[in-house]
Design a protein around this motif. Structure first.
Motif, PDB file in Angstrom:
ATOM      1  N   ASP A  81       2.747   8.220  -7.351  1.00  0.00           N
ATOM      2  CA  ASP A  81       2.208   7.366  -6.505  1.00  0.00           C
ATOM      3  C   ASP A  81       2.556   5.640  -6.278  1.00  0.00           C
ATOM      4  N   TRP A  82       3.094   5.571  -7.588  1.00  0.00           N
ATOM      5  CA  TRP A  82       4.010   4.025  -8.013  1.00  0.00           C
ATOM      6  C   TRP A  82       5.595   3.862  -7.048  1.00  0.00           C
ATOM      7  N   PHE A  83       5.390   5.185  -6.094  1.00  0.00           N
ATOM      8  CA  PHE A  83       7.285   5.093  -5.638  1.00  0.00           C
ATOM      9  C   PHE A  83       7.693   5.304  -4.525  1.00  0.00           C
ATOM     10  N   GLU A  84       8.463   4.918  -3.645  1.00  0.00           N
ATOM     11  CA  GLU A  84       8.428   5.638  -2.408  1.00  0.00           C
ATOM     12  C   GLU A  84       9.659   5.033  -1.419  1.00  0.00           C
ATOM     13  N   PHE A 124       8.556  -0.093  -4.864  1.00  0.00           N
ATOM     14  CA  PHE A 124       7.949   0.350  -6.058  1.00  0.00           C
ATOM     15  C   PHE A 124       6.842  -0.531  -6.494  1.00  0.00           C
ATOM     16  N   ARG A 125       5.606   0.072  -6.659  1.00  0.00           N
ATOM     17  CA  ARG A 125       4.133  -1.291  -7.053  1.00  0.00           C
ATOM     18  C   ARG A 125       4.484  -1.261  -8.494  1.00  0.00           C
ATOM     19  N   LEU A 126       4.089  -2.565  -8.557  1.00  0.00           N
ATOM     20  CA  LEU A 126       4.241  -3.667  -9.629  1.00  0.00           C
ATOM     21  C   LEU A 126       2.381  -3.375 -10.281  1.00  0.00           C
ATOM     22  N   LYS A 127       1.407  -3.560  -9.181  1.00  0.00           N
ATOM     23  CA  LYS A 127       0.172  -3.843  -9.486  1.00  0.00           C
ATOM     24  C   LYS A 127      -0.696  -2.747  -8.302  1.00  0.00           C
ATOM     25  N   GLU A 128      -1.887  -2.305  -8.958  1.00  0.00           N
ATOM     26  CA  GLU A 128      -2.628  -1.710  -8.177  1.00  0.00           C
ATOM     27  C   GLU A 128      -3.598  -3.006  -7.050  1.00  0.00           C
ATOM     28  N   GLU A 129      -4.160  -2.478  -5.792  1.00  0.00           N
ATOM     29  CA  GLU A 129      -5.114  -3.252  -5.274  1.00  0.00           C
ATOM     30  C   GLU A 129      -6.210  -3.458  -6.606  1.00  0.00           C
ATOM     31  N   GLY A 130      -6.877  -4.836  -6.453  1.00  0.00           N
ATOM     32  CA  GLY A 130      -8.155  -4.557  -7.600  1.00  0.00           C
ATOM     33  C   GLY A 130      -8.674  -5.618  -7.119  1.00  0.00           C
ATOM     34  N   VAL A 131      -8.616  -7.100  -7.977  1.00  0.00           N
ATOM     35  CA  VAL A 131      -9.447  -7.920  -7.556  1.00  0.00           C
ATOM     36  C   VAL A 131      -8.771  -8.856  -6.546  1.00  0.00           C
ATOM     37  N   PHE A 132      -7.878  -8.494  -6.676  1.00  0.00           N
ATOM     38  CA  PHE A 132      -6.879  -9.653  -6.067  1.00  0.00           C
ATOM     39  C   PHE A 132      -5.413  -8.066  -5.369  1.00  0.00           C
ATOM     40  N   PRO A 133      -4.644  -8.809  -4.700  1.00  0.00           N
ATOM     41  CA  PRO A 133      -3.506  -7.674  -3.274  1.00  0.00           C
ATOM     42  C   PRO A 133      -2.506  -6.624  -4.283  1.00  0.00           C
ATOM     43  N   ARG A 161       0.707  -1.525   0.415  1.00  0.00           N
ATOM     44  CA  ARG A 161      -0.126  -0.016   0.287  1.00  0.00           C
ATOM     45  C   ARG A 161       0.985   1.086   0.044  1.00  0.00           C
ATOM     46  N   PHE A 162       0.861   2.233  -0.636  1.00  0.00           N
ATOM     47  CA  PHE A 162       1.289   3.270  -1.101  1.00  0.00           C
ATOM     48  C   PHE A 162       0.623   4.263  -0.154  1.00  0.00           C
ATOM     49  N   TYR A 163       1.213   5.599  -0.129  1.00  0.00           N
ATOM     50  CA  TYR A 163       0.377   6.954   0.273  1.00  0.00           C
ATOM     51  C   TYR A 163       0.147   7.608  -1.770  1.00  0.00           C
ATOM     52  N   ASN A 164      -0.439   9.242  -1.491  1.00  0.00           N
ATOM     53  CA  ASN A 164      -0.769   9.698  -2.541  1.00  0.00           C
ATOM     54  C   ASN A 164       0.444  10.667  -2.980  1.00  0.00           C
TER      55      ASN A 164
END
Length: 99
Positions: A33-36, A71-80, A5-8
């Motif tokens: 929103d995909w990098f911290e 780094f976010r590879l996939k946003e949360e949706g049906v799957f984590p 989970r990432f902040y905006n």
């Protein structure tokens, strides 16, 4: 515990922790929103800085610093959500891990 989970985008933060033995400060930034990225500096009480008892520098507590990236590879949706990252780059490795 690392999570995906990432902040905006544009959120920045500071964390101060005064525990025993670690005392830690962390500066965190989310430029996208995909990098911290974060930087930390810690003081570990009751752990010697070095083993030379006669050296005045060794009288202080152990210090550590490092960088963390995620780094976010996939946003949360049906799957984590899925993220990849690494902790304690350029530090001593005391807090090192990957996920």
């Amino acid at each position: 515990m690392p999570s995906a989970r990432f902040y905006n985008e544009g959120v920045h933060g500071i964390t101060l922790y005064d525990g025993t033995p670690p005392q830690k400060i962390t500066l965190t930034s989310n430029p996208y929103d995909w990098f911290e990225a974060s930087f930390f500096y810690t003081n570990i009480q009751d752990r010697p800085y070095c083993n030379e008892a006669s050296d005045p520098v060794c009288q202080q507590d152990y210090k550590d610093k490092g960088f963390n990236f995620r780094f976010r590879l996939k946003e949360e949706g049906v799957f984590p959500a899925i993220a990849i990252g690494i902790n304690d780059i350029a530090g001593t490795g005391y807090y090192g891990s990957e996920y």
